[in-house]
Motif scaffolding. Structure first.
Motif, PDB file in Angstrom:
ATOM      1  N   ASN A 203      -0.089  17.193  -0.562  1.00  0.00           N
ATOM      2  CA  ASN A 203      -1.424  17.537  -0.071  1.00  0.00           C
ATOM      3  C   ASN A 203      -1.691  16.810   1.250  1.00  0.00           C
ATOM      4  N   ASN A 204      -1.843  17.570   2.348  1.00  0.00           N
ATOM      5  CA  ASN A 204      -1.995  16.978   3.676  1.00  0.00           C
ATOM      6  C   ASN A 204      -3.378  16.401   3.953  1.00  0.00           C
ATOM      7  N   SER A 205      -4.289  16.499   2.989  1.00  0.00           N
ATOM      8  CA  SER A 205      -5.586  15.849   3.168  1.00  0.00           C
ATOM      9  C   SER A 205      -5.527  14.368   2.802  1.00  0.00           C
ATOM     10  N   TYR A 206      -4.407  13.918   2.239  1.00  0.00           N
ATOM     11  CA  TYR A 206      -4.202  12.512   1.904  1.00  0.00           C
ATOM     12  C   TYR A 206      -3.434  11.818   3.033  1.00  0.00           C
ATOM     13  N   HIS A 207      -3.448  10.515   2.983  1.00  0.00           N
ATOM     14  CA  HIS A 207      -2.721   9.712   3.975  1.00  0.00           C
ATOM     15  C   HIS A 207      -1.388   9.285   3.368  1.00  0.00           C
ATOM     16  N   HIS A 208      -0.315   9.855   3.895  1.00  0.00           N
ATOM     17  CA  HIS A 208       1.009   9.658   3.304  1.00  0.00           C
ATOM     18  C   HIS A 208       1.791   8.580   4.056  1.00  0.00           C
ATOM     19  N   GLN A 228      -5.348  -2.780  -0.391  1.00  0.00           N
ATOM     20  CA  GLN A 228      -6.463  -3.731  -0.303  1.00  0.00           C
ATOM     21  C   GLN A 228      -7.142  -3.700   1.066  1.00  0.00           C
ATOM     22  N   SER A 229      -6.436  -3.276   2.094  1.00  0.00           N
ATOM     23  CA  SER A 229      -7.010  -3.243   3.447  1.00  0.00           C
ATOM     24  C   SER A 229      -7.677  -1.913   3.771  1.00  0.00           C
ATOM     25  N   SER A 230      -7.489  -0.930   2.929  1.00  0.00           N
ATOM     26  CA  SER A 230      -7.987   0.414   3.226  1.00  0.00           C
ATOM     27  C   SER A 230      -9.462   0.579   2.857  1.00  0.00           C
ATOM     28  N   LEU A 231     -10.153   1.351   3.670  1.00  0.00           N
ATOM     29  CA  LEU A 231     -11.535   1.712   3.352  1.00  0.00           C
ATOM     30  C   LEU A 231     -11.588   2.918   2.425  1.00  0.00           C
ATOM     31  N   GLU A 232     -10.456   3.619   2.337  1.00  0.00           N
ATOM     32  CA  GLU A 232     -10.355   4.790   1.453  1.00  0.00           C
ATOM     33  C   GLU A 232      -9.055   4.722   0.658  1.00  0.00           C
ATOM     34  N   GLN A 355      -3.093  -5.253   7.463  1.00  0.00           N
ATOM     35  CA  GLN A 355      -4.261  -6.135   7.401  1.00  0.00           C
ATOM     36  C   GLN A 355      -5.584  -5.414   7.622  1.00  0.00           C
ATOM     37  N   HIS A 356      -5.548  -4.215   8.194  1.00  0.00           N
ATOM     38  CA  HIS A 356      -6.772  -3.466   8.460  1.00  0.00           C
ATOM     39  C   HIS A 356      -6.567  -2.006   8.068  1.00  0.00           C
ATOM     40  N   ASP A 357      -7.639  -1.321   7.938  1.00  0.00           N
ATOM     41  CA  ASP A 357      -7.607   0.082   7.529  1.00  0.00           C
ATOM     42  C   ASP A 357      -6.808   0.919   8.535  1.00  0.00           C
ATOM     43  N   LEU A 358      -5.849   1.699   8.024  1.00  0.00           N
ATOM     44  CA  LEU A 358      -4.998   2.515   8.891  1.00  0.00           C
ATOM     45  C   LEU A 358      -5.423   3.981   8.933  1.00  0.00           C
ATOM     46  N   VAL A 491      -1.328  -4.128  11.765  1.00  0.00           N
ATOM     47  CA  VAL A 491      -0.062  -4.295  11.043  1.00  0.00           C
ATOM     48  C   VAL A 491       0.702  -5.429  11.715  1.00  0.00           C
ATOM     49  N   ILE A 492       1.138  -6.402  10.923  1.00  0.00           N
ATOM     50  CA  ILE A 492       1.994  -7.460  11.456  1.00  0.00           C
ATOM     51  C   ILE A 492       3.407  -7.242  10.930  1.00  0.00           C
ATOM     52  N   HIS A 493       4.384  -7.496  11.793  1.00  0.00           N
ATOM     53  CA  HIS A 493       5.764  -7.136  11.501  1.00  0.00           C
ATOM     54  C   HIS A 493       6.645  -8.377  11.615  1.00  0.00           C
ATOM     55  N   TYR A 494       7.263  -8.750  10.512  1.00  0.00           N
ATOM     56  CA  TYR A 494       8.163  -9.899  10.495  1.00  0.00           C
ATOM     57  C   TYR A 494       9.585  -9.472  10.877  1.00  0.00           C
ATOM     58  N   ASN A 495       9.692  -8.691  11.956  1.00  0.00           N
ATOM     59  CA  ASN A 495      11.030  -8.321  12.399  1.00  0.00           C
ATOM     60  C   ASN A 495      11.733  -9.552  12.962  1.00  0.00           C
ATOM     61  N   GLY A 496      13.020  -9.639  12.713  1.00  0.00           N
ATOM     62  CA  GLY A 496      13.779 -10.844  13.039  1.00  0.00           C
ATOM     63  C   GLY A 496      14.349 -11.439  11.771  1.00  0.00           C
TER      64      GLY A 496
END
Length: 532
Positions: A203-208, A228-232, A355-358, A491-496
């Motif tokens: 369903n494309n109305s959701y955030h995949h 936990q960071s999402s508003l929806e 960390q924040h709503d995407l 989004v924080i990325h622990y690349n390395g």
């Protein structure tokens, strides 16, 4: 030091108690001496005497007791005043000349080096080395020390590479216990998602979101942080893809630890019928190619070049991470085939934290492009945000030089918004395969191995830059990461190499990841995955 004025006021005598200053007598004319003259004379002497005293003290302290008083005075007041010649400037120039000469010559064979500076001084005294021999020994000792420091640093980087490539005992334990739970507990095997929610998966109305990983603990942090960071959170759908050996444990974790109201699907690569050797022959070749296998699993020390900078060597080791020949790391190039009914997905690496709503990501207009990504060429740090194509490709190779621009801006994997509808109209996958084949033909000389270089080529012209605040990179590279910038990033990325679940992770950056680990979970506690 004494000042004596004769009773007749006709002579003044200056004498030194220790004999360093000779007697000085000033005779005054017998006739018509005025008190003003006498006053001025005494005033001048009072002015000069402190300097004579200081010079005497200096000579005494330095032990120069074989020179006349005026000779010593001349040494202190300088050659121009009393006519002595200062050889120090000439000696320094001569020594510079010897150093330049030694720098341009080969160090003599068989030169025995002392183990310490004190030993060097002792040998110089005993053997009466000339200046050139001393310079050669000094140069050889410094070069030896530099070599030992470099070898030590390379050894440290090598150990860090092995630590980063290994699986921590606690995470391995977690996978084994959850796999065992899958076979013995019906709740761990329950269908994900439940049958009534299956239509939501397309369903494309959701955030995949798509996450491809074999690290159960890391996957749990990515999913938990997103919810936990999402508003929806009720609109979130996670599609987790893992390998066959991890599938049962991954399924058990999310079956026993639901993240309601979000929806989670867990699938193994073995469950995609079309993902076979026949359909992806290049990836099979990549896994089995002897050169690649030796590159990733061979003797890394043998390939070390001590002339490399430590940063260059660390970069080479990072490119040798065995994960880069894993099918899971190449899966993102097949997203249109993996999810044929979806229009847009966000692909996440397993070393990120949301960390924040995407939700606003789905509203970004990619302007007909396929890949919404953060560019990595416009920052100040050297490790992460100053990358151009020249950092990834070998531009001495004719094909690379012909088709690519070394100054073109690079972009990052880790958090990407993909427009699958636009993607299906391109030949991105075919381009990706084609360049992988060319690199195999060129004996892996076209770029630093990894999944990003061929993607930089395949997505060329199909990338839409998004604001850097969406995706902050480098938390696995840089200990000096700005904490305030970390807090602001979506989004924080622990690349390395310094992943937060490893002991080599940075202590001050780990809490941003660790706060989403459920340390009260029985499996986590029993595997001694302790809160740091």
């Amino acid at each position: 030091m004494q000042l004596h004025i004769s009773p007749s006021m006709r002579s003044i005598t200056i004498s030194s108690n220790n004999g360093f200053i000779d007697l000085m007598k000033i005779k005054v004319a017998a006739r018509h001496i005025s008190y003003r003259t006498l006053f001025h004379t005494i005033l001048i002497l009072a002015f000069l005497l402190p300097f004579v005293f200081i010079l005497t003290a200096l000579v005494t302290l330095e032990g120069v007791n074989k020179c006349s008083s005026f000779d010593c005075l001349g040494r202190r007041l300088g050659p121009r005043l009393l006519g002595r010649v200062d050889d120090s400037g000439r000696l320094v120039k001569d020594f510079y000349k010897i150093l330049n000469q030694v720098n341009n010559e080969e160090i003599p064979d068989g030169l025995k080096l002392p183990d310490s500076f004190s030993q060097l001084v002792s040998e110089m005294k005993n053997n009466q080395y000339d200046a050139k021999t001393f310079a050669f020994m000094l140069r050889a000792m410094m070069e030896k020390l530099e070599r030992e420091i470099r070898e030590s640093k390379f050894s440290e980087l090598m150990n860090k590479h092995f630590a980063a490539s290994s699986i921590p005992k606690g995470i391995h334990c977690l996978s084994l216990r959850l796999t065992d739970e899958y076979s013995s507990n019906a709740h761990a095997r329950r269908q994900l998602p439940s049958p009534e929610l299956l239509p939501v998966l397309s369903n494309n109305s959701y955030h995949h979101f798509v996450l491809s990983t074999d690290n159960i603990l890391a996957a749990s942090v990515v999913v938990t942080s997103a919810v936990q960071s999402s508003l929806e959170p009720e609109k979130i759908v996670f599609h987790i893809i893992t390998d066959k050996k991890t599938y049962a444990g991954m399924h058990s974790w999310f079956a026993l630890n639901p993240v309601s109201p979000a929806i989670v699907e867990v699938k193994g690569v073995h469950q995609f019928d079309w993902l076979t050797r026949e359909n992806v022959p290049v990836l099979e070749a990549v896994e089995n190619h002897n050169g690649i296998r030796n590159y990733y699993h061979g003797n890394h020390i043998a390939g070390a070049n001590l002339s490399d900078t430590t940063r260059t060597f660390a970069s080479k080791l990072q490119a040798r991470s065995p994960k880069y020949i894993s099918l899971l790391n190449h899966l993102r190039i097949y997203l249109p085939e993996l999810f044929p009914d979806l229009d847009k997905v966000v692909f996440l690496d397993d070393d990120v934290v949301i960390q924040h709503d995407l939700s606003p990501l789905w509203e970004i207009d990619l302007q007909g492009k396929v890949n919404g990504a953060v560019e990595t060429c416009k920052g100040e740090d050297e490790w992460v945000m100053s990358k151009h194509f020249r950092n990834y490709f070998n531009f001495s190779h004719p094909l690379i030089a012909k088709h690519l621009d070394p100054d073109e801006c690079a972009w990052a994997y880790g958090m990407n918004i993909f427009d699958l509808r636009a993607w299906r109209k391109t030949n991105i996958r075919e381009t990706y395969h084609s360049w992988l084949k060319e690199n195999l033909k060129s004996n892996l000389t076209m770029w630093k191995l990894g999944t990003l270089p061929p993607a930089l080529i395949a997505f060329k012209g199909h990338v839409h830059p998004i604001d850097p605040s969406w995706h902050m990179l480098g938390l696995g590279y840089q200990s000096k990461t700005n904490i305030e910038n970390v807090k602001r990033a979506a989004v924080i990325h622990y690349n390395g190499q310094s992943k937060p679940w490893l002991q080599i992770g940075f202590d001050h950056l780990r809490p941003f990841w660790a706060k989403y680990v459920n340390y009260s979970n029985d499996f986590v506690r029993n595997c001694h995955i302790l809160e740091s």
